[in-house]
Design a protein around this motif. Structure first.
Motif, mmCIF file in Angstrom:
data_model
loop_
_atom_site.group_PDB
_atom_site.id
_atom_site.type_symbol
_atom_site.label_atom_id
_atom_site.label_comp_id
_atom_site.label_asym_id
_atom_site.label_seq_id
_atom_site.Cartn_x
_atom_site.Cartn_y
_atom_site.Cartn_z
ATOM 1 N N THR A 50 0.615 -1.208 -0.161
ATOM 2 C CA THR A 50 -0.116 -0.031 -0.057
ATOM 3 C C THR A 50 0.668 1.045 0.196
ATOM 4 O OG1 THR A 50 -0.149 -0.151 2.444
ATOM 5 C CG2 THR A 50 -1.950 -1.083 1.066
ATOM 6 N N SER A 76 6.135 -4.537 7.306
ATOM 7 C CA SER A 76 5.007 -4.982 6.729
ATOM 8 C C SER A 76 5.367 -6.162 5.483
ATOM 9 C CB SER A 76 4.366 -3.892 5.760
ATOM 10 O OG SER A 76 3.170 -4.094 5.126
ATOM 11 N N ARG A 80 4.758 -10.585 5.835
ATOM 12 C CA ARG A 80 3.745 -11.175 4.850
ATOM 13 C C ARG A 80 4.441 -12.239 3.879
ATOM 14 N NH1 ARG A 80 -1.351 -8.758 2.775
ATOM 15 N NH2 ARG A 80 -1.910 -10.119 1.234
ATOM 16 N N SER A 202 -5.778 -14.855 4.996
ATOM 17 C CA SER A 202 -5.464 -13.512 4.899
ATOM 18 C C SER A 202 -3.870 -13.579 5.365
ATOM 19 C CB SER A 202 -6.076 -12.471 5.952
ATOM 20 O OG SER A 202 -5.625 -11.447 5.686
ATOM 21 N N VAL A 204 -2.046 -11.025 6.134
ATOM 22 C CA VAL A 204 -1.658 -9.709 6.920
ATOM 23 C C VAL A 204 -1.207 -10.011 8.248
ATOM 24 C CG1 VAL A 204 -2.623 -7.607 7.816
ATOM 25 C CG2 VAL A 204 -3.637 -8.526 5.487
ATOM 26 N N GLN A 327 -4.155 -2.039 -1.936
ATOM 27 C CA GLN A 327 -5.282 -2.219 -0.590
ATOM 28 C C GLN A 327 -6.031 -3.667 -0.604
ATOM 29 O OE1 GLN A 327 -5.123 -0.188 2.047
ATOM 30 N NE2 GLN A 327 -7.026 -1.330 2.956
ATOM 31 N N VAL A 330 -4.680 -6.096 1.680
ATOM 32 C CA VAL A 330 -5.193 -6.074 3.208
ATOM 33 C C VAL A 330 -6.532 -6.468 3.231
ATOM 34 C CG1 VAL A 330 -5.475 -4.407 5.034
ATOM 35 C CG2 VAL A 330 -3.759 -4.221 3.548
#
Length: 702
Positions: A50, A76, A80, A202, A204, A327, A330
């Motif tokens: 992002t 981040s 991931r 996910s 994230v 995005q 996420v």
């Protein structure tokens, strides 16, 4: 556990490679190419996100310092990436191990309900306000996944009684566990907020804490499976041969199963259940056998499956963010993409699948032979039970009324308050009764045509199509009326059935292939539904979840009308074909000898079942198990002749859904539990008992 370790015959897709020298240069080349592809995908993965930090910014870190790029990378993108790497390896190893011990090409953490069991354990802890660190949460997920796997493997004779039986046992168990999970998500919406998206996988990660705690567990399990690789090679030769060679078959199966579930539970704890990676990775590796002889050796198969799992997970994440933007990584679970990919692989495998023959048994195989007088008595009791269910449905709810109030309402003499309550209540009761009858008749027809006692209308992709149509309309047209939602849901159901039937047709209709393709379509449809919810309406998941769980809330007379019309039109047609249905349950040859046009009869019967199901789903949402439980209970009561089964199944289905709806409206009033979840909780124990009773036949001589 005994059935988990039971011996049976291998399936061709998971047999070892032909004896001969392993082509070492080709194997090395395959490893080198796979690692190279993985590194390229990982490098691309690091450039996405992002923030504005791109590939050039990351390259500058090699020759200098860039505080912003370093911060983004460490906080981040690296967590991931490492999470994707960890679960790719874990699920790839787990899928390959489960396919080997089950000797079934469709065994995986998804089809064995391992992910569903682990997911339920995690959500249950969150729903009751229990916050656990990664390792205890992983232990909880392990217990849930292990219990689910043991149940499914036991019910499907260790996974070796046939691909279709494994899929049906796993899908039904997963459906039941998912129903409980969905119930917790609805009842504890605030405590479980965000877990719906997480429940589809996910990547994230807020930091590396969970990964550092679970990575040693994954590494130890992976190492243990590699050490057991030679034993798995011996096991692939057959149980008798393996025993002669000195292998403890039961202990090996048990250890490998536990290790595979440990890997699956660790993956679920870290990222949520990422769908179908454990199915696709080993399948893709086995397809390399013609160009790389020896790839079936487990010390080659297992690590290659782990690498393939990494490429699938990271590649899906790269594709998602490349198409939808940073995005989206996420907001939208990566598991949605892997599930769509896995559904496509499953459908492709199913199209190559040949009927299992003896693994399909007539649904009336255990039915009792009853007299005509007993049949009339059962029908009478069914009518009484349905009438009682209707009366209870009208009396109970958030506002209780008396029988005299109903009499006055019918005569138009009640006050405004009771008039309003009963005017709102009767369409709900009618929808439940009619939908239950329609689903039961459809289930009876599907089981007869598929000649499989474990089949039900939802497994043909019909309910997923209806759910997709309804959720899409709720998402993009929030003010759509109930009638519009019902119409779009019905259209989606019909289109889904048409696609499944067309894909299953290959010079004729294979019943097993129809079930497997329907299962793939169901999984793919549910993945698209998840995508719509989390991408376009993430803060209103309860709206869609309630509909997907089967609810009569807000139903009107106009919405009930299509179900009534469908019953009036198609029930006589199904009853008229009762002789043909009796013959279809025997085999393919007998109907042809007696002049039955087999393919046309199947198409007409399944179309009638699809239309009955689509109208029922459009009226009450997605309700499972009715089309499975009601026909079985009817056959147990009155025997296998469809002239007797159809009316009894319809009455049982009507009473079951009506009572479930009443119970859901009453137990926590004024809040409500969707009827489909109540039916799932009632139907699951019956289905488990049914599979357990029939497991001896599945493991018998074939």
């Amino acid at each position: 556990m005994n059935q988990l370790l039971a011996p049976a015959q291998p399936e061709p897709a998971t047999r070892p490679a032909p004896a001969g020298t392993v082509s070492a240069p080709r194997i090395v080349l395959v490893f080198v190419l796979t690692v190279a592809v993985g590194l390229v995908v990982a490098a691309v993965h690091l450039t996405q996100g992002t923030s504005s930090v791109g590939a050039l910014d990351l390259l500058r870190l090699l020759v200098g310092t860039d505080d912003e790029a370093a911060r983004v990378l460490v906080a981040s993108r690296l967590p991931r990436l490492l999470a994707g790497l960890a679960i790719g390896v874990a699920l790839g190893f787990a899928g390959a191990a489960l396919q080997s011990i089950a000797r079934n090409p469709l065994a995986s953490p998804d089809t064995l309900a391992v992910n569903a069991g682990a997911h339920l354990a995690i959500v249950a802890a969150a729903a009751f306000g229990i916050t656990l660190p990664a390792l205890p949460a992983g232990g909880l997920a392990l217990l849930g996944g292990l219990a689910a796997a043991a149940l499914v493997m036991s019910l499907s004779a260790g996974g070796q009684a046939g691909t279709t039986r494994l899929i049906l046992a796993g899908s039904a168990t997963a459906m039941a566990l998912s129903s409980l999970t969905m119930l917790l998500l609805i009842l504890f919406e605030q405590a479980t907020i965000g877990l719906f998206a997480w429940g589809n996988g996910s990547l994230v990660q807020s930091d590396l804490r969970a990964l550092t705690q679970l990575a040693p567990v994954i590494a130890l399990a992976v190492g243990a499976l590699l050490l057991l690789g030679h034993r798995l090679d011996i096991l692939a030769l057959g149980d008798d041969t393996a025993t002669v060679l000195g292998l403890d078959v039961r202990r090996t199966r048990l250890i490998v199963t536990v290790l595979a579930v440990v890997l699956s539970a660790a993956a679920v704890t870290l990222t949520g259940p990422v769908g179908f990676v454990g199915l696709c990775a080993p399948v893709i590796v086995r397809l390399l056998a013609p160009v790389a002889p020896g790839v079936h050796r487990h010390r080659i198969l297992l690590p290659l499956s782990g690498l393939a799992g990494v490429i699938i997970v990271l590649g899906s994440d790269v594709l998602l963010r490349a198409v939808m933007g940073g995005q989206a990584g996420v907001d939208i679970p990566t598991g949605v993409v892997t599930t769509l990919f896995g559904a496509a692989i499953l459908i492709w495998l199913a199209r190559r699948h040949r009927d299992a023959g003896p693994t399909r048994r007539p649904p009336g195989g255990h039915a009792a032979v009853r007299s005509a007088g007993f049949h009339r008595t059962v029908v009478g009791c069914g009518l009484v039970a349905t009438v009682v269910a209707v009366l209870v449905g009208m009396l109970f709810g958030d506002t209780w009324v008396l029988l005299g109030d109903i009499v006055n309402w019918v005569q138009g003499r009640t006050g405004p308050a009771y008039t309003f309550v009963l005017d709102q209540r009767w369409p709900r009761v009618a929808a439940a009764v009619l939908a239950g009858a329609a689903l039961a008749i459809a289930g009876t027809t599907v089981q007869a045509v598929c000649r499989n006692p474990l089949a039900e209308p939802g497994i043909l992709g019909i309910t997923a199509g209806a759910g997709l149509g309804a959720v899409a309309l709720l998402t993009f047209v929030p003010l759509a009326g109930v009638l519009a939602i019902s119409g779009v849901a019905g259209l989606g159901a019909i289109l889904a059935f048409a696609l499944v039937y067309g894909a299953a047709w290959r010079g004729g209709l294979s019943s097993d292939r129809l079930v497997l393709i329907g299962f793939g379509a169901w999984q793919g449809g549910m993945a698209v539904i998840t995508f719509l919810i989390v991408a376009y309406d993430p803060w209103n998941t309860a709206k869609a979840l309630t509909w997907l769980s089967g609810s009569t809330y807000g139903r009107t007379a106009w919405q009930v009308l299509p179900v009534a019309v469908a019953l009036l039109v198609f029930t006589p047609a199904v009853v008229a074909a009762r002789r043909e249905l009796d013959l279809l349950t025997l085999d393919d040859d007998t109907p042809r000898v007696l002049g039955v046009r087999l393919e046309r009869t199947r198409l007409v019967a399944l179309t009638a079942a699809a239309l009955l199901t689509s109208t029922a789903v459009s009226a009450v949402g997605v309700i499972g198990f009715v089309g499975l439980v009601a026909p079985h209970a009817a056959r147990a009561l009155v025997g296998g002749r469809h002239s007797r089964v159809i009316p009894v199944a319809a009455l049982l289905g009507a009473a079951l859904v009506s009572l479930a709806d009443t119970l859901g409206r009453t137990v926590i009033a004024p809040a409500q539990v969707p009827a489909g979840l109540i039916v799932a909780m009632i139907g699951t124990p019956y289905f488990v008992w049914l599979l357990w009773r029939s497991r001896a036949t599945a493991t018998g001589p074939r």
